[in-house]
Design a protein around this motif. Structure first.
Motif, mmCIF file in Angstrom:
data_model
loop_
_atom_site.group_PDB
_atom_site.id
_atom_site.type_symbol
_atom_site.label_atom_id
_atom_site.label_comp_id
_atom_site.label_asym_id
_atom_site.label_seq_id
_atom_site.Cartn_x
_atom_site.Cartn_y
_atom_site.Cartn_z
ATOM 1 N N GLU A 33 46.519 42.019 43.877
ATOM 2 C CA GLU A 33 46.252 42.024 42.433
ATOM 3 C C GLU A 33 47.442 41.372 41.730
ATOM 4 O O GLU A 33 48.578 41.785 41.932
ATOM 5 N N ALA A 57 37.327 47.878 24.315
ATOM 6 C CA ALA A 57 36.533 49.103 24.486
ATOM 7 C C ALA A 57 35.567 48.949 25.644
ATOM 8 O O ALA A 57 34.847 47.954 25.722
ATOM 9 N N HIS A 58 35.523 49.932 26.536
ATOM 10 C CA HIS A 58 34.593 49.901 27.664
ATOM 11 C C HIS A 58 33.712 51.150 27.671
ATOM 12 O O HIS A 58 34.205 52.258 27.899
ATOM 13 N N ILE A 59 32.451 50.957 27.412
ATOM 14 C CA ILE A 59 31.483 52.051 27.394
ATOM 15 C C ILE A 59 30.485 51.784 28.521
ATOM 16 O O ILE A 59 29.852 50.720 28.539
ATOM 17 N N TYR A 347 29.533 39.639 32.420
ATOM 18 C CA TYR A 347 28.895 40.729 33.130
ATOM 19 C C TYR A 347 29.279 42.041 32.479
ATOM 20 O O TYR A 347 30.469 42.362 32.386
ATOM 21 N N MET A 349 29.552 46.149 32.838
ATOM 22 C CA MET A 349 29.959 46.867 34.056
ATOM 23 C C MET A 349 28.767 47.159 34.957
ATOM 24 O O MET A 349 28.872 47.075 36.183
HETATM 25 P P1 FDA Z 1 38.055 41.748 36.135
HETATM 26 O O1 FDA Z 1 38.533 40.650 35.267
HETATM 27 O O2 FDA Z 1 38.004 43.114 35.567
HETATM 28 O O3 FDA Z 1 38.944 41.806 37.471
HETATM 29 C C1 FDA Z 1 39.428 40.654 38.118
HETATM 30 C C2 FDA Z 1 40.796 40.999 38.675
HETATM 31 O O4 FDA Z 1 41.252 39.918 39.514
HETATM 32 C C3 FDA Z 1 41.854 41.163 37.578
HETATM 33 O O5 FDA Z 1 42.534 42.379 37.768
HETATM 34 C C4 FDA Z 1 42.777 39.967 37.803
HETATM 35 O O6 FDA Z 1 44.119 40.241 37.444
HETATM 36 C C5 FDA Z 1 42.632 39.731 39.287
HETATM 37 N N1 FDA Z 1 42.982 38.368 39.703
HETATM 38 C C6 FDA Z 1 42.527 37.215 39.159
HETATM 39 N N2 FDA Z 1 43.073 36.157 39.789
HETATM 40 C C7 FDA Z 1 43.894 36.655 40.750
HETATM 41 C C8 FDA Z 1 44.751 36.056 41.710
HETATM 42 N N3 FDA Z 1 44.886 34.721 41.801
HETATM 43 N N4 FDA Z 1 45.463 36.866 42.535
HETATM 44 C C9 FDA Z 1 45.355 38.218 42.452
HETATM 45 N N5 FDA Z 1 44.553 38.832 41.545
HETATM 46 C C10 FDA Z 1 43.833 38.060 40.713
HETATM 47 N N6 FDA Z 1 31.173 46.169 30.038
HETATM 48 C C11 FDA Z 1 30.429 47.282 29.754
HETATM 49 O O7 FDA Z 1 29.549 47.635 30.538
HETATM 50 N N7 FDA Z 1 30.680 47.998 28.612
HETATM 51 C C12 FDA Z 1 31.638 47.651 27.714
HETATM 52 O O8 FDA Z 1 31.808 48.327 26.693
HETATM 53 C C13 FDA Z 1 32.407 46.479 28.004
HETATM 54 N N8 FDA Z 1 33.376 46.075 27.139
HETATM 55 C C14 FDA Z 1 34.014 44.883 27.343
HETATM 56 C C15 FDA Z 1 34.916 44.433 26.387
HETATM 57 C C16 FDA Z 1 35.529 43.202 26.541
HETATM 58 C C17 FDA Z 1 36.484 42.721 25.493
HETATM 59 C C18 FDA Z 1 35.217 42.407 27.672
HETATM 60 C C19 FDA Z 1 35.803 41.029 27.828
HETATM 61 C C20 FDA Z 1 34.371 42.878 28.664
HETATM 62 C C21 FDA Z 1 33.746 44.122 28.504
HETATM 63 N N9 FDA Z 1 32.893 44.619 29.475
HETATM 64 C C22 FDA Z 1 32.155 45.755 29.189
HETATM 65 C C23 FDA Z 1 32.692 43.927 30.768
HETATM 66 C C24 FDA Z 1 33.647 44.423 31.894
HETATM 67 O O9 FDA Z 1 34.981 44.232 31.489
HETATM 68 C C25 FDA Z 1 33.349 43.645 33.200
HETATM 69 O O10 FDA Z 1 32.029 43.908 33.628
HETATM 70 C C26 FDA Z 1 34.296 43.978 34.362
HETATM 71 O O11 FDA Z 1 35.632 44.063 33.985
HETATM 72 C C27 FDA Z 1 34.168 42.911 35.449
HETATM 73 O O12 FDA Z 1 34.972 43.242 36.562
HETATM 74 P P2 FDA Z 1 35.526 42.103 37.521
HETATM 75 O O13 FDA Z 1 36.146 42.787 38.682
HETATM 76 O O14 FDA Z 1 34.467 41.102 37.799
HETATM 77 O O15 FDA Z 1 36.615 41.311 36.659
#
Ligand code: FDA
Length: 370
Positions: A33, A57-59, A347, A349
């Motif tokens: 990470e 905010a994450h709900i 996407y 959650m």
């Molecule tokens: P995520 O981005 O969370 O994880 C990817 C990880 O990979 C990160 O920790 C990153 O640091 C790491 N990484 C990347 N490149 C790397 C590298 N080269 N080496 C090592 N590590 C690396 N959904 C919902 O259901 N309800 C809600 O209320 C919300 N609210 C919301 C608000 C906002 C502002 C956003 C942008 C999104 C939401 N979401 C949401 C969506 C939710 O955030 C989303 O579904 C998940 O975080 C996706 O998880 P991932 O693991 O795909 O990506």
């Protein structure tokens, strides 16, 4: 000989579920990470006993029982219901647009009165050329001017007359007195915060924080026989076809010596002049009774490579660029790509959980959502 069966790049929800499923089958898993904490954008940080949603905010919500039950393995959900309030120059309106909103706007009481008022306000337009014409044709002047225009322009950094109608194909109008923002059957916040959920998912895996996979790819690849990469697709291929563009956000977090700052978890600021779109007061996600509070102001901002990517730009140019990267990704032998960054998709959650389980099953066997 590889030391691990699987290397997972990224400890967000997608990577953590892949890691968990692999561990459940007895595989050895290394997670790297690049941030100094696990959890990706779902990460919550504890301040004064309040779980602060550091990346917005994450709900959690879904109508799919199997997804809800899958996540319940890792936590208990509380009964939070998202009922945001829109603030337009000090006038407060309930969201989503429902009978409470229409009553506050026009004093109407019955659904028929609300429908008649909307009809009277609508500006007919058969082929709207931009978002303004589209929204005016759907909901009329008051809802557009007070609740849509300023917020949307701040969010996208452009006037509504320059935004495509596709940004808001539908505007749900709810003809009942119901402020629940979502229509899903299940909704809540994990008691104890999201970080604890992700920690549980990652139990039994080795996790290396502050480790950028791309900075040490060869050595890390050599450690495992399979790799799942959840970072940005364009960076993996060194931006060969140019960057996949995003809209970004900046958060300003503030701890305050007051017990209750705004009385609701999410308040939107719908006028054009207030520079932020929302203030989140985190304690209200968990009905907190602490003597202090933490708020976060959310500012939309331009994105360039190096800034946190939040919302993919859903235009033809970026979709076409993504397809070119996707073809390259398919040619990779050892590395598989997933998650919101690896698939260049917004996407929720629930979509992330579903996608991670389906992809795990497709890549490594198993049943998908169970
Ligand atoms: P995520 O981005 O969370 O994880 C990817 C990880 O990979 C990160 O920790 C990153 O640091 C790491 N990484 C990347 N490149 C790397 C590298 N080269 N080496 C090592 N590590 C690396 N959904 C919902 O259901 N309800 C809600 O209320 C919300 N609210 C919301 C608000 C906002 C502002 C956003 C942008 C999104 C939401 N979401 C949401 C969506 C939710 O955030 C989303 O579904 C998940 O975080 C996706 O998880 P991932 O693991 O795909 O990506």
């Amino acid at each position: 000989m590889s030391s691990y069966d699987l290397l997972v790049v990224g400890s967000g929800l997608f990577g953590a579920i892949i890691a968990h499923e692999a561990r459940a089958e007895g595989k050895t898993v290394l997670v790297v990470e690049k941030r100094d904490h696990i959890g990706g954008n779902c990460y919550t940080e504890e301040v004064d006993g309040i779980h602060v949603h550091k990346y917005g905010a994450h709900i959690f919500r879904t109508s799919d029982k199997s997804i809800w039950e899958y996540v319940e393995q890792f936590c208990e959900f509380n009964n939070f219901v998202n009922s945001p309030v829109a603030n337009y120059k000090g006038e407060l309106y309930n969201m989503p647009f429902n009978m409470n909103t229409f009553h506050a706007l026009w004093g109407v009481v019955t659904p028929d009165e609300a429908r008649a008022k909307i009809e009277e306000q609508r500006v007919a337009c058969e082929n709207p050329r931009n978002l303004e014409e589209h929204v005016l044709s759907l909901v009329g002047r008051d809802v557009y001017e007070k609740l849509v225009k300023g917020y949307t322009e701040k969010q996208w950094g452009k006037p509504c007359t320059e935004l495509p109608p596709s940004i808001m194909r539908r505007i749900p109008l709810r003809m009942i007195y119901d402020n629940n923002y979502f229509n899903d059957r299940y909704q809540g916040i994990p008691i104890g915060g999201y970080t604890a959920v992700l920690e549980k998912m990652l139990e039994g895996c080795e996790v290396r924080l502050s480790t950028d996979y791309l900075a040490d790819k060869e050595a890390l690849d050599a450690l495992a026989s399979q790799v799942v990469y959840t970072g940005t697709l364009d960076s993996y291929f060194d931006y060969r076809f140019g960057p996949l563009e995003y809209r970004s956000l900046r958060f300003e977090h503030e701890r305050l010596d007051v017990e209750n700052y705004q009385g609701v978890a999410v308040m939107n600021f719908n006028d054009r002049e207030t520079p932020y779109t929302r203030i989140i007061e985190h304690k209200h996600f968990e009905f907190g009774t602490q003597p202090t509070t933490v708020i976060s102001r959310e500012y939309p901002q331009e994105w360039t490579v190096g800034i946190e990517p939040f919302y993919p730009m859903e235009d033809a140019e970026n979709r076409a660029r993504f397809e070119r990267y996707r073809e390259l990704a398919e040619g990779e032998e050892k590395v598989r790509f997933g998650g919101r960054l690896g698939e260049y998709r917004y996407y929720d959650m629930q979509d992330t959980v579903k996608s991670a389980l389906a992809k795990y099953a497709a890549w490594f066997g198993g049943n998908g959502v169970r």
